[in-house]
Design a protein around this motif. Structure first.
Motif, PDB file in Angstrom:
ATOM      1  N   MET A  46      -3.304  11.808  -3.904  1.00 30.16           N
ATOM      2  CA  MET A  46      -3.777  11.000  -2.571  1.00 30.16           C
ATOM      3  C   MET A  46      -4.076  12.232  -1.584  1.00 30.16           C
ATOM      4  N   ARG A  47      -3.678  13.186  -1.988  1.00 34.87           N
ATOM      5  CA  ARG A  47      -4.123  14.378  -1.003  1.00 34.87           C
ATOM      6  C   ARG A  47      -4.902  15.434  -1.685  1.00 34.87           C
ATOM      7  N   ALA A  51       1.400   7.167  -6.355  1.00 35.42           N
ATOM      8  CA  ALA A  51       0.001   8.269  -6.591  1.00 35.42           C
ATOM      9  C   ALA A  51       0.428   9.468  -6.095  1.00 35.42           C
ATOM     10  N   LEU A  64      -9.394   5.451  -1.426  1.00 35.24           N
ATOM     11  CA  LEU A  64      -8.608   4.205  -2.658  1.00 35.24           C
ATOM     12  C   LEU A  64      -8.912   2.857  -1.578  1.00 35.24           C
ATOM     13  N   HIS A 109       0.772  -1.240  -0.068  1.00 31.62           N
ATOM     14  CA  HIS A 109       0.231   0.157  -0.045  1.00 31.62           C
ATOM     15  C   HIS A 109       0.650   1.188  -0.088  1.00 31.62           C
ATOM     16  N   ARG A 110       1.977   1.172   0.757  1.00 30.90           N
ATOM     17  CA  ARG A 110       2.891   2.217   0.836  1.00 30.90           C
ATOM     18  C   ARG A 110       3.522   2.834  -0.622  1.00 30.90           C
ATOM     19  N   TYR A 127       0.611   4.120  -2.569  1.00 29.97           N
ATOM     20  CA  TYR A 127       0.491   5.584  -2.063  1.00 29.97           C
ATOM     21  C   TYR A 127       1.611   6.476  -2.475  1.00 29.97           C
ATOM     22  N   ASP A 128       2.910   5.976  -2.737  1.00 28.06           N
ATOM     23  CA  ASP A 128       4.245   6.949  -2.888  1.00 28.06           C
ATOM     24  C   ASP A 128       4.095   7.214  -4.579  1.00 28.06           C
TER      25      ASP A 128
END
Length: 88
Positions: A71-72, A67, A78, A60-61, A64-65
């Motif tokens: 993500m913010r 994306a 998600l 998941h990290r 997120y990295d």
């Protein structure tokens, strides 16, 4: 907004060299939800060798990295299913 976000997310996740990727926009299910104003709700299914030997949290990290700032802002929620080819 959502079609552009899906394509941007797909482009950003390309760094993980996925074997397959599916992104479903579920934003319409969350109309009126407080976070729905600020970003969409998406479901991600991704298969990549890059996840081999990684825990769920590490996978998941990585997502997120990749994306990044989506993500913010453009993504409020998600749901992730991240697997290596042998797990499918």
């Amino acid at each position: 907004m959502s079609a552009g976000t899906v394509e941007l997310l797909r482009q950003r996740l390309a760094v993980l060299q996925p074997d397959s990727i599916a992104i479903i926009d579920n934003s319409h299910r969350h109309a009126g939800h407080a976070g729905a104003r600020d970003g969409g709700h998406y479901q991600l299914q991704i298969v990549a060798q890059a996840f081999a030997g990684k825990s769920t949290m590490a996978r998941h990290r990585m997502i997120y990295d990749a994306a990044g700032d989506l993500m913010r802002g453009r993504i409020h929620a998600l749901s992730i299913r991240a697997e290596v080819p042998g797990e499918v």
